[in-house]
Design a protein around this motif. Structure first.
Motif, mmCIF file in Angstrom:
data_model
loop_
_atom_site.group_PDB
_atom_site.id
_atom_site.type_symbol
_atom_site.label_atom_id
_atom_site.label_comp_id
_atom_site.label_asym_id
_atom_site.label_seq_id
_atom_site.Cartn_x
_atom_site.Cartn_y
_atom_site.Cartn_z
ATOM 1 N N CYS A 153 128.154 45.602 -43.054
ATOM 2 C CA CYS A 153 129.056 46.056 -41.996
ATOM 3 C C CYS A 153 128.973 47.578 -42.005
ATOM 4 C CB CYS A 153 130.492 45.618 -42.253
ATOM 5 S SG CYS A 153 130.729 43.850 -42.537
ATOM 6 N N THR A 154 128.514 48.174 -40.941
ATOM 7 C CA THR A 154 128.349 49.632 -40.952
ATOM 8 C C THR A 154 129.697 50.335 -41.066
ATOM 9 O OG1 THR A 154 128.390 49.660 -38.530
ATOM 10 C CG2 THR A 154 126.220 49.582 -39.606
ATOM 11 N N ILE A 155 130.638 49.975 -40.174
ATOM 12 C CA ILE A 155 131.919 50.683 -40.082
ATOM 13 C C ILE A 155 133.038 49.665 -39.979
ATOM 14 C CG2 ILE A 155 133.314 52.263 -38.678
ATOM 15 C CD1 ILE A 155 130.666 53.552 -37.767
ATOM 16 N N ASN A 156 134.075 49.858 -40.770
ATOM 17 C CA ASN A 156 135.237 48.975 -40.738
ATOM 18 C C ASN A 156 136.195 49.376 -39.624
ATOM 19 O OD1 ASN A 156 137.037 46.891 -42.162
ATOM 20 N ND2 ASN A 156 138.384 48.676 -42.050
ATOM 21 N N GLU A 157 136.559 48.402 -38.801
ATOM 22 C CA GLU A 157 137.526 48.600 -37.717
ATOM 23 C C GLU A 157 137.212 49.854 -36.914
ATOM 24 O OE1 GLU A 157 141.276 46.007 -39.330
ATOM 25 O OE2 GLU A 157 141.412 48.187 -39.577
ATOM 26 N N ALA A 158 136.051 49.816 -36.275
ATOM 27 C CA ALA A 158 135.587 50.964 -35.501
ATOM 28 C C ALA A 158 136.521 51.321 -34.358
ATOM 29 C CB ALA A 158 134.183 50.683 -34.952
ATOM 30 N N ASN A 159 137.357 50.390 -33.948
ATOM 31 C CA ASN A 159 138.279 50.636 -32.837
ATOM 32 C C ASN A 159 139.643 51.165 -33.287
ATOM 33 O OD1 ASN A 159 138.953 48.229 -34.116
ATOM 34 N ND2 ASN A 159 139.409 47.105 -32.239
ATOM 35 N N MET A 160 139.819 51.428 -34.566
ATOM 36 C CA MET A 160 141.130 51.800 -35.088
ATOM 37 C C MET A 160 141.630 53.134 -34.535
ATOM 38 S SD MET A 160 143.756 51.037 -36.827
ATOM 39 C CE MET A 160 143.162 49.532 -37.617
ATOM 40 N N GLY A 161 140.743 54.109 -34.361
ATOM 41 C CA GLY A 161 141.172 55.418 -33.870
ATOM 42 C C GLY A 161 141.794 55.348 -32.493
ATOM 43 N N LYS A 162 141.275 54.464 -31.645
ATOM 44 C CA LYS A 162 141.840 54.298 -30.309
ATOM 45 C C LYS A 162 143.244 53.702 -30.395
ATOM 46 C CE LYS A 162 139.153 52.729 -27.030
ATOM 47 N NZ LYS A 162 138.376 51.799 -26.171
ATOM 48 N N GLN A 163 143.420 52.729 -31.301
ATOM 49 C CA GLN A 163 144.731 52.112 -31.458
ATOM 50 C C GLN A 163 145.752 53.125 -31.985
ATOM 51 O OE1 GLN A 163 144.072 48.674 -33.936
ATOM 52 N NE2 GLN A 163 142.997 47.541 -32.337
ATOM 53 N N ILE A 164 145.319 53.968 -32.922
ATOM 54 C CA ILE A 164 146.221 54.980 -33.467
ATOM 55 C C ILE A 164 146.568 56.033 -32.413
ATOM 56 C CG2 ILE A 164 146.368 56.861 -35.148
ATOM 57 C CD1 ILE A 164 144.778 55.057 -37.058
ATOM 58 N N ALA A 165 145.616 56.350 -31.547
ATOM 59 C CA ALA A 165 145.885 57.320 -30.481
ATOM 60 C C ALA A 165 147.033 56.860 -29.600
ATOM 61 C CB ALA A 165 144.627 57.538 -29.645
ATOM 62 N N LYS A 166 147.140 55.556 -29.378
ATOM 63 C CA LYS A 166 148.238 55.024 -28.566
ATOM 64 C C LYS A 166 149.585 55.266 -29.252
ATOM 65 C CE LYS A 166 145.556 51.317 -26.410
ATOM 66 N NZ LYS A 166 145.420 49.858 -26.248
ATOM 67 N N ILE A 167 149.600 55.112 -30.568
ATOM 68 C CA ILE A 167 150.834 55.339 -31.315
ATOM 69 C C ILE A 167 151.257 56.802 -31.208
ATOM 70 C CG2 ILE A 167 151.891 55.329 -33.593
ATOM 71 C CD1 ILE A 167 150.162 53.015 -34.333
ATOM 72 N N ILE A 168 150.312 57.707 -31.331
ATOM 73 C CA ILE A 168 150.630 59.133 -31.247
ATOM 74 C C ILE A 168 151.190 59.475 -29.866
ATOM 75 C CG2 ILE A 168 149.692 61.467 -31.407
ATOM 76 C CD1 ILE A 168 149.841 59.936 -34.062
ATOM 77 N N LYS A 169 150.611 58.899 -28.827
ATOM 78 C CA LYS A 169 151.124 59.134 -27.481
ATOM 79 C C LYS A 169 152.562 58.637 -27.357
ATOM 80 C CE LYS A 169 146.707 59.067 -25.036
ATOM 81 N NZ LYS A 169 145.877 58.359 -24.030
ATOM 82 N N GLU A 170 152.825 57.507 -27.991
ATOM 83 C CA GLU A 170 154.194 56.975 -27.967
ATOM 84 C C GLU A 170 155.146 57.938 -28.652
ATOM 85 O OE1 GLU A 170 157.559 54.415 -27.822
ATOM 86 O OE2 GLU A 170 155.698 54.460 -26.662
ATOM 87 N N MET A 171 154.735 58.463 -29.787
ATOM 88 C CA MET A 171 155.610 59.336 -30.562
ATOM 89 C C MET A 171 155.868 60.660 -29.857
ATOM 90 S SD MET A 171 154.082 58.683 -34.374
ATOM 91 C CE MET A 171 155.182 59.858 -35.119
#
Length: 444
Positions: A153-171
């Protein structure tokens, strides 16, 4: 008893920084120890898996499991830019050899969240140069260890940064709560501690001194990601995959994605469609040459006309606060299979709980869904429970208990749980018929 195919892989997973201990050259070590850290505690010796890996893998073997997913730590292998540590590479060779000697199929992840400290100082995961660095690292690993690596597996949860960006926008108020009965998406399948935006800003200011760059340029893998950063991640994956295949075309290469089971109430269909695109379908063009897909799921999200619906106080939740809904895994597999015809490998699925009987029930119900998918002809080739050991859950420290094995960190003594024996028994004797309490599946 309902049996999986003989070649179906069943085992457990870990990540290097969460279990090995003393990963002193990584960005996470720096972030844990900076003044004003957002981490509840530092990783320190973790659960000393670096030195006790044989004991831990042996417990997996004795239970009857057939596979072990773990990560190679980039910060150990390349502690300084361009300098590959022969001793650390040899260590991971020994781990791989031990797996093969004991008929355990290793599934190796090249990057599981933590990065070399030097990489962040050079721009991290928003720098185009990271693509070259990651390719060189991948090429080194497969050149030295390739004959021992059936799955990467090259990269674990490659989509995680996008999901975290949503949280930051919420905050920061960019996403507004639209009614008292709904809330914006504020959940990610990783242990983060985001109490207040002000605390985070102070934290990143301190990190700028540690990494020697301006705070806004501190871009770890779990930083909120821009569109440029998203492209860089996928270019890292593609270049690493191509480099691996050039050195050893027999290695099966894929990536892992964090996927929720998105379910729609009337009026929530468009919200579900958007989330599924953000989490999964938008990435498909970059995965066309992959051999398999790593699916990681822990729960579901229910969507109404105004977005994700907040669970009520009667909802059963895990210690992490996720809804307790093991059936999510089977649903996610079925969704993925509509867009992906190649092998699917469940690289993470599990529960944090202090009550192991809940974990046994979770595994039983989750694997029932997997078994039904296999019976229906969906190409699922294996399942690795998260996690083999109670470990360091990132910013939440050691209070979360995902493990099949408990660890007394004052002595590092291991205590296998009944759930480990249960998982191994499935591999050797098959999945038992559902118990009465499992048949009553929760619905919408």
């Amino acid at each position: 008893m309902m049996r999986f195919p003989n070649e179906f892989l069943i085992g457990a997973a870990t990540a290097a920084h969460q279990v090995e201990g003393n990963n002193v050259n990584s960005d996470f070590w720096a972030m844990e120890n900076v003044p004003g850290t957002m981490y509840k505690e530092p990783s320190l010796d973790a659960v000393d898996h670096y030195n006790r890996y044989k004991e831990d893998i042996q417990l997996l073997i004795e239970a009857g499991c057939s596979t072990y997913r773990f990560s190679i730590e980039w910060a150990r292998v390349e502690p300084e830019k361009g300098h590959f540590d022969k001793k650390e590479t040899a260590h991971y060779k020994e781990v791989l050899e031990y797996c093969h000697e004991n008929n355990v199929k290793p599934i190796v992840t090249l990057h599981h969240f933590s990065s070399p400290k030097w990489l962040i100082s050079e721009g991290g995961w928003e720098s185009v140069h990271t693509v070259d660095h990651f390719e060189a690292y991948a090429k080194h690993v497969v050149t030295e260890l390739g004959d021992l690596l059936p799955f990467i597996c090259t990269i674990n949860e490659a989509n995680m940064g996008k999901q975290i960006a949503k949280i930051i926008k919420e905050m920061t108020g960019s996403l507004k709560q639209e009614s008292s009965n709904t809330e914006s998406d504020t959940g990610v399948q990783v242990g983060l501690n985001m109490d207040t935006n002000a605390e985070m800003m102070n934290y990143y200011s301190a990190l700028s001194e540690v990494f020697g760059i301006d705070s806004e340029k501190v871009q770890t893998f779990l930083s909120p990601r821009t569109e440029v950063g998203e492209l860089i991640i996928m270019q890292c994956h593609e270049r690493a995959r191509d480099a691996i295949k050039k050195v050893n075309p027999d290695i099966q290469v894929g990536i892992t994605l964090s996927l929720y089971d998105h379910q729609a109430l009337p009026g929530g269909e468009e919200s579900v469609k958007q989330e599924q695109a953000d989490d999964f379908t938008d990435y498909l063009p970059y995965l066309e040459k992959d051999d398999f897909l790593g699916v990681q799921n822990y729960s579901r999200k229910i969507h109404g006309p105004n977005g994700v619906v907040k669970p009520d106080e009667k909802t059963r939740v895990t210690k992490m606060g996720y809804e307790y809904y093991p059936e999510a895994l089977g649903n996610v597999i079925r969704f993925v299979s509509k867009h992906w015809s190649k092998p699917i490998l469940i690289t993470e699925n599990g529960i944090s709980t202090d009550h192991d009987e809940e974990r046994v029930e979770f595994i039983e119900r989750a694997l029932q869904g997997v078994h039904e998918c296999v019976e229906d002809g969906i190409n699922v080739i294996g399942y690795t429970y998260w996690s083999l050991l109670d470990n360091f859950e990132w910013q939440l420290g050691y209070e979360q208990h995902f493990g099949l094995i408990a660890v007394d960190r004052s002595t590092q003594k291991r205590y296998p749980k009944k759930s480990l024996a249960y998982l191994g028994k499935i591999n050797t004797t098959g999945l038992p018929s559902l118990s009465a309490n499992v048949q009553n599946k929760p619905g919408l």
